[in-house]
Design a protein around this motif. Structure first.
Motif, PDB file in Angstrom:
ATOM      1  N   LEU A  78       4.879  43.877  79.539  1.00 18.99           N
ATOM      2  CA  LEU A  78       5.388  44.236  77.737  1.00 18.99           C
ATOM      3  C   LEU A  78       6.623  42.660  77.825  1.00 18.99           C
ATOM      4  O   LEU A  78       6.340  41.784  76.544  1.00 18.99           O
ATOM      5  CB  LEU A  78       5.942  45.351  77.606  1.00 18.99           C
ATOM      6  CG  LEU A  78       4.574  46.265  77.108  1.00 18.99           C
ATOM      7  CD1 LEU A  78       5.218  47.729  77.161  1.00 18.99           C
ATOM      8  CD2 LEU A  78       3.758  45.647  76.258  1.00 18.99           C
ATOM      9  N   ALA A  79       7.407  42.685  78.103  1.00 24.28           N
ATOM     10  CA  ALA A  79       8.650  42.087  79.309  1.00 24.28           C
ATOM     11  C   ALA A  79       7.606  40.420  78.668  1.00 24.28           C
ATOM     12  O   ALA A  79       8.086  39.403  78.977  1.00 24.28           O
ATOM     13  CB  ALA A  79       8.708  41.842  80.462  1.00 24.28           C
ATOM     14  N   TYR A  84       5.475  39.262  77.144  1.00 33.60           N
ATOM     15  CA  TYR A  84       5.072  38.964  76.037  1.00 33.60           C
ATOM     16  C   TYR A  84       5.733  38.817  75.035  1.00 33.60           C
ATOM     17  O   TYR A  84       5.631  39.080  73.874  1.00 33.60           O
ATOM     18  CB  TYR A  84       3.715  39.778  75.372  1.00 33.60           C
ATOM     19  CG  TYR A  84       2.768  39.332  76.266  1.00 33.60           C
ATOM     20  CD1 TYR A  84       1.622  37.654  76.073  1.00 33.60           C
ATOM     21  CD2 TYR A  84       2.015  40.106  77.739  1.00 33.60           C
ATOM     22  CE1 TYR A  84       0.734  37.208  76.881  1.00 33.60           C
ATOM     23  CE2 TYR A  84       0.967  39.099  77.878  1.00 33.60           C
ATOM     24  CZ  TYR A  84       0.481  38.857  78.164  1.00 33.60           C
ATOM     25  OH  TYR A  84      -0.923  37.697  78.849  1.00 33.60           O
ATOM     26  N   SER A  85       6.777  39.009  75.421  1.00 39.19           N
ATOM     27  CA  SER A  85       8.324  39.491  74.711  1.00 39.19           C
ATOM     28  C   SER A  85       8.917  37.943  74.544  1.00 39.19           C
ATOM     29  O   SER A  85       8.474  36.901  74.875  1.00 39.19           O
ATOM     30  CB  SER A  85       8.882  40.440  75.086  1.00 39.19           C
ATOM     31  OG  SER A  85       9.743  39.742  76.415  1.00 39.19           O
ATOM     32  N   ASP A  86      10.466  37.986  73.447  1.00 35.55           N
ATOM     33  CA  ASP A  86      10.763  36.794  73.617  1.00 35.55           C
ATOM     34  C   ASP A  86      11.314  35.891  74.546  1.00 35.55           C
ATOM     35  O   ASP A  86      11.606  34.811  74.747  1.00 35.55           O
ATOM     36  CB  ASP A  86      11.994  36.647  72.086  1.00 35.55           C
ATOM     37  CG  ASP A  86      10.966  36.824  71.108  1.00 35.55           C
ATOM     38  OD1 ASP A  86      10.769  37.135  70.583  1.00 35.55           O
ATOM     39  OD2 ASP A  86      12.007  37.014  69.846  1.00 35.55           O
ATOM     40  N   TYR A  92       6.378  47.442  82.099  1.00 32.40           N
ATOM     41  CA  TYR A  92       7.481  47.356  80.979  1.00 32.40           C
ATOM     42  C   TYR A  92       7.568  45.580  81.383  1.00 32.40           C
ATOM     43  O   TYR A  92       7.635  45.048  80.835  1.00 32.40           O
ATOM     44  CB  TYR A  92       8.325  47.778  82.320  1.00 32.40           C
ATOM     45  CG  TYR A  92       9.513  46.948  81.420  1.00 32.40           C
ATOM     46  CD1 TYR A  92      10.976  47.317  80.730  1.00 32.40           C
ATOM     47  CD2 TYR A  92      10.491  46.153  82.313  1.00 32.40           C
ATOM     48  CE1 TYR A  92      11.999  46.664  80.138  1.00 32.40           C
ATOM     49  CE2 TYR A  92      11.500  45.558  82.400  1.00 32.40           C
ATOM     50  CZ  TYR A  92      12.112  45.472  80.858  1.00 32.40           C
ATOM     51  OH  TYR A  92      13.877  45.015  80.654  1.00 32.40           O
TER      52      TYR A  92
END
Length: 596
Positions: free
Chosen positions: A127-128, A130-132, A124
């Protein structure tokens, strides 16, 4: 938890004890065995031994010993079922769980469930990043010159701002709040129901054990807010005194170079690895401990502590001088130029300049002496203060030669007679409680005088299973006097189809002291043959008969002197029974020799 014996045997047979132990202990071949420094106690000379043929280990210093399961239990602080499940997973063997109650399964699975929770949380956080929502975190890492390769190798992530991001995510994966709390990822709300995220708006650093399993997390802020670093609390997986950040990636280089750098922060470790200095680790918000050094000495005998100020270095040196001496690890202290930590120094000057600095690193005692001279000067009052400060450090040095050298150096440095320094150190030693040295074979020597023959009988049974039918037929174990040896003997006789595989016996012995004693007997490597076994049995029978006869005769004399007719009658009856039993044992031995 019930695990079938045949499944345990399969796992034991599939696991290679030498391969497993070599991951955390530096071993060298010595004949049939491999030896190294014991990970369970402090020692200078290797007494920890692994026998690949018998698939056992034993330390002749502290007595720790057993099979592959016993090593995992001691080294990784696991229960027996947890050790079995870890090895089963490693060997690709499935363990049936249908015979377990729901409660047994819950307890057995807790460690694995926590590892799964941490793995899910790490995914998690990655992924966070590389998120906005992770744009600011990515920019922060770029500004710190942390490469994408290092981000991926160390599995960095980002915990988004907000109070319930990881809480809600774990909920979507049907992970209970109780388990998430036990992992340290969420915290109960004070005075209210519910939970909130421990890590918020932080760069996330997964903490791995040496087996590459995620056991906890560290989080760093991206501004000047406090606390700068926040770590997972202690959990069933994570113990900060037994964990070093980056060791899972540094251990190979530490072993190759026989050297490790110990820093104070996650980013310092990242910077060192990024600049090709991959034998670097960091403590996790706690002072360096003996447990840390025992972890490290499986890979290296030399370390350099890297600090960014004299004050931090002095405090660390004063705290650690004792533990480095006791763990017999050579330690040096490197203080970087003022205003620089490892990350900033490497960013500005590069790896070559850092390695040049490491050549200026001083031994802990040299470092403390240098700083004491700088603080106090060499006036008469200053010399007195230096001597007063240094005597305690020197008194902690256990090696006589090293202590003498330190005294000589101090004497020459401050211009004080060597004998006066010796006197001050001796006076200091009186106030320091010295722990008694551990003697080799302590488990054996405690039994040796009274039970030498019984010890040899057990060693014979372990090493020459063909003799077990003689032992069983003559019921020799029944007349053992030593309770511990009697228990071990019965265990051997009750092991189905025992053929000399000592790990089968060790796996059946529950008492740790019985297990240690059993392993110590096997490590003696005596070559048994049929004739020697029969001779020992005859010796045992004769010796036991003489000892019992002598003891009984003394008791009879006492009863006669005290005119205790009732006791005298009972003792005479015992004497008659002993005589019959002795004759029966001798008869059995004669029959066996005749038939053989």
């Amino acid at each position: 938890m019930f695990i079938p014996d045949d499944k345990i045997s399969d796992i034991r047979a599939a696991a290679d004890i030498l391969e497993l132990i070599s991951e955390s202990v530096l071993l060298k071949k010595a004949g049939k065995n491999y030896t190294g420094l014991c990970p369970f106690h402090a020692e200078k000379t290797p007494s920890f031994t692994v026998n690949p043929e018998k698939q056992i280990f034993y330390c002749f210093g502290c007595g720790a010993g057993g099979d592959v399961f016993a090593f995992l239990r001691l080294h990784d602080n696991l229960s027996f079922p947890q050790a079995i499940k870890m090895l089963a997973s490693r060997c690709g063997i499935e363990i049936p769980t249908q015979q377990m109650t729901p409660e047994q399964k819950r307890q057995s699975d807790e460690r694995e469930n926590l590892l799964d929770v941490n793995k899910e949380a790490m995914t998690y956080f990655q992924l966070a990043l590389y998120s906005d929502a992770g744009e600011n975190a990515r920019e922060y890492l770029r500004q710190r010159n942390i490469s994408k390769e290092i981000i991926e190798r160390f599995q960095l992530g980002y915990a988004p701002d907000g109070w319930d991001n990881i809480l809600r995510h774990l909920g979507t994966k049907r992970i209970s709040q109780a388990l998430a709390e036990k992992s340290g990822l969420i915290i109960p709300r004070s005075g209210k129901s519910g939970f909130y995220d421990r890590f918020r708006n932080r760069i996330m650093f997964p903490i791995s054990d040496i087996r590459m399993q995620i056991i906890g997390f560290g989080g760093r802020v991206m501004d000047d807010s406090l606390p700068k670093y926040l770590n997972s609390p202690e959990t069933p997986l994570y113990d900060k005194r037994r964990s070093l950040y980056g060791l899972h990636l540094a251990k190979s280089d530490c072993r190759t170079k026989d050297h490790a750098y110990i820093t104070e922060g996650y980013i310092d470790v990242l910077a060192l690895h990024q600049h090709g200095i991959k034998n670097a680790v960091a403590t996790l918000g706690t002072a360096l401990s003996r447990e840390h050094l025992r972890l490290l000495k499986g890979y290296t005998s030399k370390v350099t502590l890297v600090y960014d100020s004299d004050e931090a270095g002095i405090k660390a040196a004063q705290r650690s001088i004792d533990i480095f001496g006791k763990e017999h690890i050579e330690a040096r202290i490197l203080i970087l130029p003022s205003g620089y930590d490892p990350d900033s120094f490497l960013s500005k000057f590069g790896a070559d300049a850092f390695l040049a600095q490491t050549k200026k690193a001083r031994s802990i005692m040299e470092f403390l002496l240098d700083r004491a001279v700088e603080r106090h000067g060499v006036s008469p009052e200053g010399k007195s203060l230096i001597l007063s400060e240094m005597k305690g450090h020197i008194a902690l040095v256990e090696d006589d030669v090293a202590r003498a050298l330190h005294i000589k150096i101090l004497s020459e440095r401050i211009g004080v007679e060597e004998e006066m320094v010796w006197e001050k150190v001796r006076n200091q030693e009186v106030s320091i409680e010295k722990s008694p040295p551990t003697s080799h074979f302590s488990l054996l020597t405690s039994h040796l005088k009274e039970n030498r023959l019984e010890l040899r009988m057990i060693a014979m049974m372990l090493g020459f299973p063909d003799i077990l039918s003689h032992i069983r037929d003559q019921q020799l174990i029944e007349i053992f006097e030593d309770v511990r040896l009697k228990t071990i003997g019965q265990m051997i006789l009750n092991t189905p189809n025992y053929s000399g595989d000592i790990s089968e016996i060790i796996g059946r012995i529950e008492d740790p002291e019985d297990r240690k004693l059993t392993v110590s007997l096997v490590m003696e490597e005596e070559n048994w043959n049929y004739e020697d076994c029969l001779k020992l049995i005859s010796q045992f029978n004769a010796g036991r008969g003489r000892r019992n006869k002598y003891t009984l005769l003394n008791e009879i004399k006492k009863a006669e002197a005290g005119k205790d007719e009732k006791l005298l009658f009972e003792l005479l009856r015992q004497k008659q029974q002993e005589a019959k039993l002795y004759v029966r044992h001798i008869g059995h031995s004669a029959e066996r020799r005749g038939s053989d």
